[in-house]
Design a protein around this motif. Structure first.
Motif, PDB file in Angstrom:
ATOM      1  N   PRO A 100       0.562  -1.136  -0.259  1.00 40.39           N
ATOM      2  CA  PRO A 100       0.148  -0.120   0.301  1.00 40.39           C
ATOM      3  C   PRO A 100       0.833   1.585   0.185  1.00 40.39           C
ATOM      4  N   LYS A 101       0.075   2.351  -0.780  1.00 31.90           N
ATOM      5  CA  LYS A 101       0.993   3.892  -0.791  1.00 31.90           C
ATOM      6  C   LYS A 101       0.232   4.654   0.167  1.00 31.90           C
ATOM      7  N   ILE A 102       1.613   5.885   0.564  1.00 32.46           N
ATOM      8  CA  ILE A 102       0.569   7.221   0.944  1.00 32.46           C
ATOM      9  C   ILE A 102       1.608   7.945  -0.313  1.00 32.46           C
ATOM     10  N   VAL A 103       0.811   8.916   0.047  1.00 34.31           N
ATOM     11  CA  VAL A 103       0.839  10.362  -0.589  1.00 34.31           C
ATOM     12  C   VAL A 103       1.414  11.576   0.034  1.00 34.31           C
ATOM     13  N   ALA A 104       2.419  12.349  -0.042  1.00 32.99           N
ATOM     14  CA  ALA A 104       2.590  12.868   0.100  1.00 32.99           C
ATOM     15  C   ALA A 104       2.861  14.316  -0.656  1.00 32.99           C
ATOM     16  N   ALA A 105       2.616  15.624  -0.067  1.00 32.26           N
ATOM     17  CA  ALA A 105       3.016  17.322  -1.027  1.00 32.26           C
ATOM     18  C   ALA A 105       3.629  17.135  -0.859  1.00 32.26           C
ATOM     19  N   LYS A 106       4.627  17.944  -2.026  1.00 30.38           N
ATOM     20  CA  LYS A 106       6.357  18.204  -1.894  1.00 30.38           C
ATOM     21  C   LYS A 106       5.835  19.511  -1.602  1.00 30.38           C
ATOM     22  N   ALA A 111       2.726  15.787  -5.878  1.00 31.67           N
ATOM     23  CA  ALA A 111       2.796  14.734  -5.085  1.00 31.67           C
ATOM     24  C   ALA A 111       3.632  14.031  -5.379  1.00 31.67           C
ATOM     25  N   VAL A 112       3.792  12.717  -4.073  1.00 32.29           N
ATOM     26  CA  VAL A 112       5.147  11.809  -3.948  1.00 32.29           C
ATOM     27  C   VAL A 112       4.445  10.436  -3.703  1.00 32.29           C
ATOM     28  N   TYR A 113       4.120   9.743  -3.825  1.00 36.58           N
ATOM     29  CA  TYR A 113       3.826   7.700  -3.284  1.00 36.58           C
ATOM     30  C   TYR A 113       5.152   7.811  -2.916  1.00 36.58           C
ATOM     31  N   PHE A 114       5.033   6.895  -1.748  1.00 35.59           N
ATOM     32  CA  PHE A 114       6.205   6.156  -1.052  1.00 35.59           C
ATOM     33  C   PHE A 114       5.187   4.980  -0.610  1.00 35.59           C
ATOM     34  N   ASP A 115       6.040   3.596  -0.130  1.00 36.02           N
ATOM     35  CA  ASP A 115       5.599   2.505   0.655  1.00 36.02           C
ATOM     36  C   ASP A 115       4.722   3.112   2.011  1.00 36.02           C
ATOM     37  N   ASP A 116       3.273   2.800   2.355  1.00 34.93           N
ATOM     38  CA  ASP A 116       3.394   2.620   3.643  1.00 34.93           C
ATOM     39  C   ASP A 116       4.191   1.973   4.734  1.00 34.93           C
TER      40      ASP A 116
END
Length: 173
Positions: A100-106, A111-116
């Motif tokens: 599962p991925k989570i999203v974070a704003a730069k 948006a950047v996605y990375f593993d939860d």
């Protein structure tokens, strides 16, 4: 000649009660053959249905398993349970496992996605599983053992070491 005689016969030949009983039987037979029941398919639809190979893409979110790669294997025959009722066997054609991925704003707004990290620490995975079997095709869609399968239908698959619950993402035939 009178329409009804003293014995209640129509034109002196047919009993009104007999005509009523025959009409009731005919109405019931027409209702059974044409009007759909609880399953949504009438007997006439089921008789005219053709059997085809159907592929169902199943979406599984948050499966908690330490080694999902060795749990679900391509080519395995598993039992399919649709809406909590056993509906036969299907073959696993494809398995895609992802974290599962989570999203974070730069700071620039992208948006950047990375593993939860929570999913990694609890061994959770998202799966996309393609199932294949022969089903009846009606004008309403695919029917597995008298149960329709459409996008969003709740599906469980049961193998020798697992029961996995998901939902249909796509149905192809």
């Amino acid at each position: 000649m009178a329409l009804l005689d003293r014995q209640g016969r129509l034109f002196g030949k047919f009993s009104i009660l007999d005509i009523g009983a025959i009409a009731t039987i005919l109405i019931v037979l027409i209702g059974l053959l044409i009007v759909p029941g609880n399953g949504g398919s009438s007997i006439a639809q089921m008789l005219s249905a053709e059997n085809k190979t159907v592929q169902v893409d199943m979406n599984v979110r948050g499966l908690s398993a330490t080694d999902p790669q060795n749990l679900i294997k391509i080519g395995d025959k598993v039992k399919i349970i649709i809406r909590n009722q056993p509906r036969g066997e299907v073959t696993i054609k494809k398995v895609e496992i992802s974290t599962p991925k989570i999203v974070a704003a730069k700071s620039d707004g992208t948006a950047v996605y990375f593993d939860d990290p929570r999913a990694i620490s609890t061994s959770q995975s998202d799966l996309a599983i393609t199932l294949e079997a022969t089903a009846q095709i009606t004008n309403d869609g695919a029917v597995f053992a008298n149960e329709k399968v459409k996008v969003g239908t709740s599906i469980d698959i049961e193998g020798p070491k697992y029961i996995i619950r998901g939902s249909a993402m796509a149905v192809r035939y």
